[in-house]
Design a protein around this motif. Structure first.
Motif, PDB file in Angstrom:
ATOM      1  N   GLU A   1     -16.413  14.594 -18.037  1.00 35.63           N
ATOM      2  CA  GLU A   1     -15.273  14.142 -18.844  1.00 35.63           C
ATOM      3  C   GLU A   1     -15.701  13.067 -19.830  1.00 35.63           C
ATOM      4  N   LEU A   2     -16.579  12.173 -19.412  1.00 35.86           N
ATOM      5  CA  LEU A   2     -17.093  11.146 -20.311  1.00 35.86           C
ATOM      6  C   LEU A   2     -17.840  11.790 -21.475  1.00 35.86           C
ATOM      7  N   GLY A   3     -18.617  12.805 -21.188  1.00 37.07           N
ATOM      8  CA  GLY A   3     -19.313  13.529 -22.247  1.00 37.07           C
ATOM      9  C   GLY A   3     -18.349  14.234 -23.189  1.00 37.07           C
ATOM     10  N   ARG A   4     -17.254  14.754 -22.638  1.00 37.54           N
ATOM     11  CA  ARG A   4     -16.261  15.424 -23.463  1.00 37.54           C
ATOM     12  C   ARG A   4     -15.577  14.416 -24.392  1.00 37.54           C
ATOM     13  N   VAL A   5     -15.236  13.242 -23.865  1.00 41.47           N
ATOM     14  CA  VAL A   5     -14.552  12.224 -24.662  1.00 41.47           C
ATOM     15  C   VAL A   5     -15.457  11.692 -25.768  1.00 41.47           C
ATOM     16  N   THR A   6     -16.737  11.482 -25.449  1.00 38.30           N
ATOM     17  CA  THR A   6     -17.676  10.938 -26.429  1.00 38.30           C
ATOM     18  C   THR A   6     -18.339  12.029 -27.269  1.00 38.30           C
ATOM     19  N   ARG A   7     -17.997  13.268 -26.990  1.00 41.83           N
ATOM     20  CA  ARG A   7     -18.571  14.431 -27.693  1.00 41.83           C
ATOM     21  C   ARG A   7     -20.085  14.497 -27.546  1.00 41.83           C
ATOM     22  N   ASN A   8     -20.542  14.173 -26.352  1.00 38.40           N
ATOM     23  CA  ASN A   8     -21.962  14.198 -26.037  1.00 38.40           C
ATOM     24  C   ASN A   8     -22.218  15.424 -25.153  1.00 38.40           C
TER      25      ASN A   8
ATOM     26  N   GLY B   1     -23.065  16.437 -16.289  1.00 37.61           N
ATOM     27  CA  GLY B   1     -21.922  16.339 -15.393  1.00 37.61           C
ATOM     28  C   GLY B   1     -21.575  17.669 -14.760  1.00 37.61           C
ATOM     29  N   SER B   2     -21.641  18.723 -15.551  1.00 37.65           N
ATOM     30  CA  SER B   2     -21.362  20.063 -15.033  1.00 37.65           C
ATOM     31  C   SER B   2     -22.376  20.446 -13.969  1.00 37.65           C
TER      32      SER B   2
ATOM     33  N   THR C   1     -19.953  15.648  -6.516  1.00 32.46           N
ATOM     34  CA  THR C   1     -18.998  16.467  -7.252  1.00 32.46           C
ATOM     35  C   THR C   1     -18.098  15.582  -8.113  1.00 32.46           C
ATOM     36  N   VAL C   2     -17.602  14.501  -7.545  1.00 34.09           N
ATOM     37  CA  VAL C   2     -16.729  13.591  -8.294  1.00 34.09           C
ATOM     38  C   VAL C   2     -17.503  12.929  -9.425  1.00 34.09           C
ATOM     39  N   LYS C   3     -18.734  12.521  -9.144  1.00 32.17           N
ATOM     40  CA  LYS C   3     -19.578  11.913 -10.173  1.00 32.17           C
ATOM     41  C   LYS C   3     -19.781  12.893 -11.331  1.00 32.17           C
ATOM     42  N   GLY C   4     -19.991  14.155 -10.995  1.00 34.93           N
ATOM     43  CA  GLY C   4     -20.172  15.176 -12.025  1.00 34.93           C
ATOM     44  C   GLY C   4     -18.928  15.357 -12.874  1.00 34.93           C
TER      45      GLY C   4
ATOM     46  N   ASP D   1     -24.130  18.403 -12.038  1.00 30.56           N
ATOM     47  CA  ASP D   1     -23.878  17.604 -10.836  1.00 30.56           C
ATOM     48  C   ASP D   1     -22.688  18.157 -10.052  1.00 30.56           C
ATOM     49  N   ARG D   2     -21.630  18.523 -10.774  1.00 31.30           N
ATOM     50  CA  ARG D   2     -20.425  19.038 -10.128  1.00 31.30           C
ATOM     51  C   ARG D   2     -20.720  20.331  -9.387  1.00 31.30           C
ATOM     52  N   VAL D   3     -21.405  21.247 -10.035  1.00 28.35           N
ATOM     53  CA  VAL D   3     -21.721  22.532  -9.424  1.00 28.35           C
ATOM     54  C   VAL D   3     -22.697  22.351  -8.266  1.00 28.35           C
ATOM     55  N   SER D   4     -23.668  21.480  -8.442  1.00 27.35           N
ATOM     56  CA  SER D   4     -24.642  21.238  -7.385  1.00 27.35           C
ATOM     57  C   SER D   4     -23.978  20.678  -6.126  1.00 27.35           C
ATOM     58  N   GLY D   5     -23.076  19.732  -6.299  1.00 26.33           N
ATOM     59  CA  GLY D   5     -22.365  19.178  -5.155  1.00 26.33           C
ATOM     60  C   GLY D   5     -21.523  20.222  -4.451  1.00 26.33           C
ATOM     61  N   SER D   6     -20.866  21.074  -5.221  1.00 25.07           N
ATOM     62  CA  SER D   6     -20.039  22.132  -4.632  1.00 25.07           C
ATOM     63  C   SER D   6     -20.893  23.145  -3.872  1.00 25.07           C
ATOM     64  N   LEU D   7     -22.040  23.510  -4.435  1.00 24.80           N
ATOM     65  CA  LEU D   7     -22.920  24.460  -3.767  1.00 24.80           C
ATOM     66  C   LEU D   7     -23.492  23.888  -2.473  1.00 24.80           C
ATOM     67  N   GLN D   8     -23.874  22.627  -2.509  1.00 25.93           N
ATOM     68  CA  GLN D   8     -24.405  22.006  -1.304  1.00 25.93           C
ATOM     69  C   GLN D   8     -23.342  21.964  -0.212  1.00 25.93           C
TER      70      GLN D   8
END
Length: 63
Positions: free
Chosen positions: A21-28, A35-36, A13-16, A38-45
């Motif tokens: 955020e890195l993608g948001r900053v670099t506009r990627n 990242g989204s 979740t933290v990695k996501g 990974d975050r959702v997957s960690g929360s669901l697990q």
């Protein structure tokens, strides 16, 4: 739930969040989506593990 699984799910979740955020900053957008996911997957697990534990404690698990 074991401590190892809990830590692994929280780490994902933290990695996501960091990746998103890195993608948001670099506009990627691809990095944001990854990242989204990974975050959702960690929360669901984590939620699945908590649900399993609740059934085990109540004694209403599979027989």
């Amino acid at each position: 739930m074991t401590v190892a699984r809990s830590i692994r799910n929280q780490a994902q979740t933290v990695k996501g969040r960091i990746t998103q955020e890195l993608g948001r900053v670099t506009r990627n957008r691809r990095l944001q989506r990854r990242g989204s996911n990974d975050r959702v997957s960690g929360s669901l697990q984590q939620a699945v593990e908590k649900t399993k534990d609740a059934f085990r404690r109540n004694g209403s698990g599979p027989r």
